[in-house]
Design an enzyme around this catalytic site. Sequence first.
Site, PDB file in Angstrom:
ATOM      1  N   ILE A  14      15.518  50.216  55.222  1.00 49.24           N
ATOM      2  CA  ILE A  14      15.618  50.467  56.665  1.00 49.24           C
ATOM      3  C   ILE A  14      15.365  49.170  57.454  1.00 49.24           C
ATOM      4  O   ILE A  14      16.010  48.915  58.474  1.00 49.24           O
ATOM      5  CB  ILE A  14      14.607  51.568  57.077  1.00 49.24           C
ATOM      6  CG1 ILE A  14      14.880  52.869  56.309  1.00 49.24           C
ATOM      7  CG2 ILE A  14      14.674  51.831  58.576  1.00 49.24           C
ATOM      8  CD1 ILE A  14      13.742  53.890  56.363  1.00 49.24           C
ATOM      9  N   ASP A  52       3.714  38.369  53.157  1.00 49.43           N
ATOM     10  CA  ASP A  52       3.241  39.669  52.695  1.00 49.43           C
ATOM     11  C   ASP A  52       2.362  40.175  53.835  1.00 49.43           C
ATOM     12  O   ASP A  52       1.576  39.402  54.400  1.00 49.43           O
ATOM     13  CB  ASP A  52       2.416  39.454  51.414  1.00 49.43           C
ATOM     14  CG  ASP A  52       2.021  40.756  50.750  1.00 49.43           C
ATOM     15  OD1 ASP A  52       1.368  41.593  51.427  1.00 49.43           O
ATOM     16  OD2 ASP A  52       2.336  40.939  49.574  1.00 49.43           O
ATOM     17  N   TYR A 144       0.156  57.968  49.353  1.00 54.10           N
ATOM     18  CA  TYR A 144       1.144  57.695  50.408  1.00 54.10           C
ATOM     19  C   TYR A 144       0.815  58.499  51.659  1.00 54.10           C
ATOM     20  O   TYR A 144       0.782  57.959  52.774  1.00 54.10           O
ATOM     21  CB  TYR A 144       2.551  58.025  49.904  1.00 54.10           C
ATOM     22  CG  TYR A 144       3.646  57.637  50.874  1.00 54.10           C
ATOM     23  CD1 TYR A 144       3.995  56.304  51.074  1.00 54.10           C
ATOM     24  CD2 TYR A 144       4.332  58.617  51.602  1.00 54.10           C
ATOM     25  CE1 TYR A 144       5.002  55.949  51.958  1.00 54.10           C
ATOM     26  CE2 TYR A 144       5.343  58.272  52.492  1.00 54.10           C
ATOM     27  CZ  TYR A 144       5.675  56.934  52.662  1.00 54.10           C
ATOM     28  OH  TYR A 144       6.669  56.584  53.550  1.00 54.10           O
ATOM     29  N   VAL A 177      15.530  58.910  54.033  1.00 52.29           N
ATOM     30  CA  VAL A 177      16.586  57.894  54.053  1.00 52.29           C
ATOM     31  C   VAL A 177      16.867  57.368  52.647  1.00 52.29           C
ATOM     32  O   VAL A 177      15.933  57.088  51.876  1.00 52.29           O
ATOM     33  CB  VAL A 177      16.160  56.712  54.971  1.00 52.29           C
ATOM     34  CG1 VAL A 177      17.334  55.752  55.169  1.00 52.29           C
ATOM     35  CG2 VAL A 177      15.661  57.222  56.321  1.00 52.29           C
TER      36      VAL A 177
HETATM   37  N1  LIG Z   1      13.062  56.031  52.897  1.00 51.55           N
HETATM   38  C1  LIG Z   1      12.478  57.078  53.419  1.00 51.55           C
HETATM   39  O1  LIG Z   1      12.931  58.242  53.232  1.00 51.55           O
HETATM   40  C2  LIG Z   1      11.278  56.926  54.295  1.00 51.55           C
HETATM   41  C3  LIG Z   1      10.722  58.085  54.882  1.00 51.55           C
HETATM   42  C4  LIG Z   1       9.592  57.950  55.693  1.00 51.55           C
HETATM   43  C5  LIG Z   1       9.056  56.707  55.945  1.00 51.55           C
HETATM   44  N2  LIG Z   1       9.615  55.596  55.361  1.00 51.55           N
HETATM   45  C6  LIG Z   1       9.002  54.300  55.665  1.00 51.55           C
HETATM   46  O2  LIG Z   1       9.993  53.410  56.151  1.00 51.55           O
HETATM   47  C7  LIG Z   1       9.625  52.051  55.845  1.00 51.55           C
HETATM   48  C8  LIG Z   1      10.782  51.357  55.129  1.00 51.55           C
HETATM   49  O3  LIG Z   1      11.008  52.073  53.913  1.00 51.55           O
HETATM   50  P1  LIG Z   1      12.347  51.929  53.054  1.00 51.55           P
HETATM   51  O4  LIG Z   1      12.777  53.299  52.732  1.00 51.55           O
HETATM   52  O5  LIG Z   1      13.295  50.963  53.673  1.00 51.55           O
HETATM   53  O6  LIG Z   1      11.700  51.326  51.708  1.00 51.55           O
HETATM   54  P2  LIG Z   1      12.182  50.220  50.666  1.00 51.55           P
HETATM   55  O7  LIG Z   1      13.650  50.196  50.549  1.00 51.55           O
HETATM   56  O8  LIG Z   1      11.337  50.479  49.489  1.00 51.55           O
HETATM   57  O9  LIG Z   1      11.742  48.840  51.402  1.00 51.55           O
HETATM   58  C9  LIG Z   1      10.402  48.560  51.584  1.00 51.55           C
HETATM   59  C10 LIG Z   1      10.300  47.181  52.210  1.00 51.55           C
HETATM   60  O10 LIG Z   1       8.900  46.905  52.423  1.00 51.55           O
HETATM   61  C11 LIG Z   1       8.626  45.645  51.826  1.00 51.55           C
HETATM   62  N3  LIG Z   1       7.215  45.550  51.416  1.00 51.55           N
HETATM   63  C12 LIG Z   1       6.513  46.337  50.582  1.00 51.55           C
HETATM   64  N4  LIG Z   1       5.246  45.915  50.481  1.00 51.55           N
HETATM   65  C13 LIG Z   1       5.135  44.830  51.283  1.00 51.55           C
HETATM   66  C14 LIG Z   1       4.097  43.958  51.630  1.00 51.55           C
HETATM   67  N5  LIG Z   1       2.864  44.109  51.129  1.00 51.55           N
HETATM   68  N6  LIG Z   1       4.347  42.942  52.493  1.00 51.55           N
HETATM   69  C15 LIG Z   1       5.580  42.780  53.024  1.00 51.55           C
HETATM   70  N7  LIG Z   1       6.619  43.572  52.740  1.00 51.55           N
HETATM   71  C16 LIG Z   1       6.395  44.585  51.875  1.00 51.55           C
HETATM   72  C17 LIG Z   1       9.565  45.544  50.646  1.00 51.55           C
HETATM   73  O11 LIG Z   1       9.659  44.205  50.222  1.00 51.55           O
HETATM   74  P3  LIG Z   1       9.910  43.771  48.662  1.00 51.55           P
HETATM   75  O12 LIG Z   1      11.397  43.776  48.480  1.00 51.55           O
HETATM   76  O13 LIG Z   1       9.287  42.432  48.586  1.00 51.55           O
HETATM   77  O14 LIG Z   1       9.226  44.803  47.810  1.00 51.55           O
HETATM   78  C18 LIG Z   1      10.827  46.083  51.309  1.00 51.55           C
HETATM   79  O15 LIG Z   1      11.427  45.071  52.091  1.00 51.55           O
HETATM   80  C19 LIG Z   1       8.350  52.146  54.971  1.00 51.55           C
HETATM   81  O16 LIG Z   1       7.210  51.940  55.782  1.00 51.55           O
HETATM   82  C20 LIG Z   1       8.389  53.587  54.484  1.00 51.55           C
HETATM   83  O17 LIG Z   1       7.107  54.079  54.140  1.00 51.55           O
HETATM   84  C21 LIG Z   1      10.698  55.676  54.546  1.00 51.55           C
END
Ligand SMILES: NC(=O)c1ccc[n+]([C@@H]2O[C@H](COP(=O)([O-])OP(=O)(O)OC[C@H]3O[C@@H](n4cnc5c(N)ncnc54)[C@H](OP(=O)(O)O)[C@@H]3O)[C@@H](O)[C@H]2O)c1
Length: 222
Positions: A14, A52, A144, A177
Amino acid sequence: MPRNIVITGANRGIGLEMTRQAAAAGDRVVAICRDPSAFPEGTGAAEVLAADVTDEDALAAAAQAAGPVDLLVCNAGQLRGRGGVDADGYSAENWQASLMTNVAGPFLTVRAFHANLREAGGKIAVIASIMGSSARAPGGAYSYRASKAGAVNLAQNLAKDLAAEGIAVGAYHPGWVSTEMGGGGADLTPEESAAALLTRFDVLGMETTGVFEDYRGEAIPF
Ligand SMILES: NC(=O)c1ccc[n+]([C@@H]2O[C@H](COP(=O)([O-])OP(=O)(O)OC[C@H]3O[C@@H](n4cnc5c(N)ncnc54)[C@H](OP(=O)(O)O)[C@@H]3O)[C@@H](O)[C@H]2O)c1
């Protein structure tokens, strides 16, 4: 007028899609990721900075380089462990990573960028989750859920604290997502979620500071 937007966790999912869409709309986007070499070409990001969100020194260096910030999106997140009490994935190490990234991460990011936000009269979007709603707690995914409840709580308290400075804060659920975290069977594409979230951030202001809502603007019970 183009805005200065900072997005954490911008290299995939996202965060990457919000970066692409905001840059395409003419905003100047600073993309923050742990490993800038993992950041794809051709996104339109003005700058790619390494941090980070648990690393105070790296965040301070990014803030130094970023200039005034109109919108800070605390998007970086981790999901470790999904099942019931006895499921694998709830080691102390995984708890630590979840709480540090999902709760301390947004706090440390906001603190690092506080002066940048003040300078621009900016606002803050914390990407939380409906899984952080304590009113809707079906069990499971303990680390989580607890961490996202913490992120929602953090956004609430920041909203109160920063109101005097005119900095609005919202907590958002992006929908389910299809990202690495969300998996293949999700309801929304990253494109759909990012477009909807950016629209919600546009209407965040001092009248609505402290909201906890989903990508459609529907309020989520705390
Ligand atoms: N996907 C869903 O259905 C969903 C639903 C509810 C909420 N969310 C929230 O939406 C946000 C984005 O999620 P996403 O679905 O896009 O997840 P994703 O594809 O797993 O991407 C997560 C991102 O966070 C980065 N990250 C993780 N730990 C980090 C740290 N300590 N410092 C800096 N960057 C870090 C990752 O970087 P690396 O590549 O370095 O690991 C990656 O760029 C998150 O907060 C998630 O909890 C997602």
